[in-house]
Design a protein around this motif. Structure first.
Motif, PDB file in Angstrom:
ATOM      1  N   VAL A   1       0.987  -1.308  -0.053  1.00 51.74           N
ATOM      2  CA  VAL A   1       0.008   0.122  -0.073  1.00 51.74           C
ATOM      3  C   VAL A   1       0.843   1.305   0.080  1.00 51.74           C
ATOM      4  CG1 VAL A   1      -1.875   1.343   1.165  1.00 51.74           C
ATOM      5  CG2 VAL A   1      -1.950  -1.140   1.099  1.00 51.74           C
ATOM      6  N   HIS A   2       0.608   1.979  -0.871  1.00 48.66           N
ATOM      7  CA  HIS A   2       1.373   3.372  -1.112  1.00 48.66           C
ATOM      8  C   HIS A   2       0.785   4.439  -0.157  1.00 48.66           C
ATOM      9  CE1 HIS A   2       3.974   2.018  -4.294  1.00 48.66           C
ATOM     10  NE2 HIS A   2       2.857   1.315  -4.644  1.00 48.66           N
ATOM     11  N   GLY A   3       1.508   4.920   0.623  1.00 48.46           N
ATOM     12  CA  GLY A   3       1.065   6.034   1.672  1.00 48.46           C
ATOM     13  C   GLY A   3       0.437   7.102   1.076  1.00 48.46           C
ATOM     14  N   GLU A   4      -0.348   8.027   1.857  1.00 45.05           N
ATOM     15  CA  GLU A   4      -0.908   9.179   1.267  1.00 45.05           C
ATOM     16  C   GLU A   4      -0.258  10.250   2.089  1.00 45.05           C
ATOM     17  OE1 GLU A   4      -4.968   8.445   2.205  1.00 45.05           O
ATOM     18  OE2 GLU A   4      -5.052   7.019   0.902  1.00 45.05           O
ATOM     19  N   ASP A   5       0.431  10.129   3.176  1.00 45.10           N
ATOM     20  CA  ASP A   5       1.206  11.073   4.142  1.00 45.10           C
ATOM     21  C   ASP A   5       2.407  11.136   4.008  1.00 45.10           C
ATOM     22  OD1 ASP A   5      -1.492  11.758   5.122  1.00 45.10           O
ATOM     23  OD2 ASP A   5      -1.312  10.311   6.714  1.00 45.10           O
ATOM     24  N   SER A   6       3.382  11.809   4.702  1.00 45.12           N
ATOM     25  CA  SER A   6       4.696  11.734   4.660  1.00 45.12           C
ATOM     26  C   SER A   6       5.258  10.651   5.665  1.00 45.12           C
ATOM     27  CB  SER A   6       5.385  13.004   5.260  1.00 45.12           C
ATOM     28  OG  SER A   6       5.047  13.401   6.490  1.00 45.12           O
ATOM     29  N   VAL A   7       6.332  10.282   5.956  1.00 42.27           N
ATOM     30  CA  VAL A   7       6.992   9.231   6.867  1.00 42.27           C
ATOM     31  C   VAL A   7       6.869   9.876   8.168  1.00 42.27           C
ATOM     32  CG1 VAL A   7       8.846   7.702   7.330  1.00 42.27           C
ATOM     33  CG2 VAL A   7       8.563   8.470   4.938  1.00 42.27           C
ATOM     34  N   ASP A   8       6.302   8.973   8.970  1.00 41.62           N
ATOM     35  CA  ASP A   8       6.080   9.053  10.480  1.00 41.62           C
ATOM     36  C   ASP A   8       7.217   8.328  10.977  1.00 41.62           C
ATOM     37  OD1 ASP A   8       5.450   9.389  13.196  1.00 41.62           O
ATOM     38  OD2 ASP A   8       3.198   9.209  12.921  1.00 41.62           O
ATOM     39  N   VAL A   9       8.126   8.906  11.660  1.00 42.15           N
ATOM     40  CA  VAL A   9       9.332   7.967  12.170  1.00 42.15           C
ATOM     41  C   VAL A   9       8.774   7.100  13.251  1.00 42.15           C
ATOM     42  CG1 VAL A   9      11.517   8.084  13.283  1.00 42.15           C
ATOM     43  CG2 VAL A   9      11.057   9.574  11.577  1.00 42.15           C
ATOM     44  N   ASP A  10       7.754   7.848  14.263  1.00 44.61           N
ATOM     45  CA  ASP A  10       7.623   6.895  15.379  1.00 44.61           C
ATOM     46  C   ASP A  10       6.618   5.614  15.077  1.00 44.61           C
ATOM     47  OD1 ASP A  10       8.478   8.499  17.152  1.00 44.61           O
ATOM     48  OD2 ASP A  10       6.733   9.931  17.376  1.00 44.61           O
ATOM     49  N   ARG A  11       5.757   6.006  13.976  1.00 42.17           N
ATOM     50  CA  ARG A  11       5.053   4.653  13.426  1.00 42.17           C
ATOM     51  C   ARG A  11       5.692   3.870  12.682  1.00 42.17           C
ATOM     52  NH1 ARG A  11       1.170   6.959   9.362  1.00 42.17           N
ATOM     53  NH2 ARG A  11       0.174   7.938  11.168  1.00 42.17           N
ATOM     54  N   GLU A  12       6.600   4.196  11.961  1.00 43.47           N
ATOM     55  CA  GLU A  12       7.637   3.086  11.345  1.00 43.47           C
ATOM     56  C   GLU A  12       8.470   2.446  12.381  1.00 43.47           C
ATOM     57  OE1 GLU A  12       7.613   2.611   8.108  1.00 43.47           O
ATOM     58  OE2 GLU A  12       6.032   4.306   7.849  1.00 43.47           O
ATOM     59  N   MET A  13       8.887   3.223  13.331  1.00 42.94           N
ATOM     60  CA  MET A  13       9.926   2.376  14.343  1.00 42.94           C
ATOM     61  C   MET A  13       8.780   1.423  15.195  1.00 42.94           C
ATOM     62  SD  MET A  13      12.708   3.451  14.001  1.00 42.94           S
ATOM     63  CE  MET A  13      13.545   2.493  15.326  1.00 42.94           C
ATOM     64  N   VAL A  14       7.644   1.754  15.589  1.00 46.36           N
ATOM     65  CA  VAL A  14       6.628   0.906  16.065  1.00 46.36           C
ATOM     66  C   VAL A  14       6.386  -0.367  15.353  1.00 46.36           C
ATOM     67  CG1 VAL A  14       4.490   0.458  16.888  1.00 46.36           C
ATOM     68  CG2 VAL A  14       5.475   2.423  17.482  1.00 46.36           C
ATOM     69  N   THR A  15       6.220  -0.148  13.998  1.00 44.58           N
ATOM     70  CA  THR A  15       5.949  -1.159  13.067  1.00 44.58           C
ATOM     71  C   THR A  15       7.035  -1.986  13.131  1.00 44.58           C
ATOM     72  OG1 THR A  15       4.603   0.180  11.658  1.00 44.58           O
ATOM     73  CG2 THR A  15       5.546  -1.691  10.757  1.00 44.58           C
ATOM     74  N   MET A  16       8.498  -1.617  12.913  1.00 43.01           N
ATOM     75  CA  MET A  16       9.454  -2.262  12.893  1.00 43.01           C
ATOM     76  C   MET A  16       9.739  -3.133  13.890  1.00 43.01           C
ATOM     77  SD  MET A  16      13.484  -0.822  12.089  1.00 43.01           S
ATOM     78  CE  MET A  16      13.441  -1.022  10.274  1.00 43.01           C
ATOM     79  N   SER A  17       9.589  -2.619  15.192  1.00 42.46           N
ATOM     80  CA  SER A  17       9.726  -3.265  16.492  1.00 42.46           C
ATOM     81  C   SER A  17       8.764  -4.636  16.563  1.00 42.46           C
ATOM     82  CB  SER A  17       9.413  -2.292  17.757  1.00 42.46           C
ATOM     83  OG  SER A  17      10.558  -1.572  17.665  1.00 42.46           O
ATOM     84  N   LYS A  18       7.466  -4.228  16.295  1.00 46.06           N
ATOM     85  CA  LYS A  18       6.279  -5.456  16.123  1.00 46.06           C
ATOM     86  C   LYS A  18       6.756  -6.505  15.369  1.00 46.06           C
ATOM     87  CE  LYS A  18       1.632  -6.205  15.718  1.00 46.06           C
ATOM     88  NZ  LYS A  18       0.250  -5.550  15.123  1.00 46.06           N
TER      89      LYS A  18
END
Length: 136
Positions: A91-108
């Motif tokens: 899925v291609h995003g609609e917003d800019s990169v949210d570092v916190d969201r990406e880090m949570v996704t990476m950790s999970k």
């Protein structure tokens, strides 16, 4: 004919591959955090995977006794080849990169990947024990 590996090993391998693809996408998103106009991507596969395996809310259980509640998913009738043609959805995003969201996704994602590697490790430890006991 019964195989050397458990029936779920193909499924576990496929999910490990999907988790690796997700990790690569998240890494790419983080690498492009300062790139103007970059839209983050994400990999979705959990819902499609449950659908491919015919799981619903009750189906996440495995019935190991006649006294248990019936479940849609029967581990004895399942083979990992069920999802061999399964394709994840990027899925291609609609917003800019949210570092916190990406880090949570990476950790999970890392925790889930590690849990699956432990499942595979236990299978191989069991085979190793059988081999070592047979060599005595």
């Amino acid at each position: 004919m019964k195989g050397l590996f458990p029936e779920h090993i193909n499924l576990t391998a496929k999910v490990l591959d999907l988790r690796l693809q997700r990790q690569n996408l998240v890494s790419s998103n983080l690498a492009n955090v300062t790139t103007p106009g970059y839209k983050p991507k994400r990999l979705e596969f959990e819902k499609q995977l449950q659908s491919a395996l015919n799981l619903d809310a009750r189906g996440k259980m495995t019935k190991t006794s006649d006294m248990h509640i019936p479940a849609t998913f029967n581990a004895n009738e399942f083979s990992g080849d069920t999802i061999s043609k399964f394709k994840p959805r990027v899925v291609h995003g609609e917003d800019s990169v949210d570092v916190d969201r990406e880090m949570v996704t990476m950790s999970k994602n890392s925790m889930m990947y590690n849990a699956l590697t432990q499942v595979i490790k236990k299978n191989f430890q069991g085979m190793q024990k059988v081999i070592m006991d047979g060599a005595k």
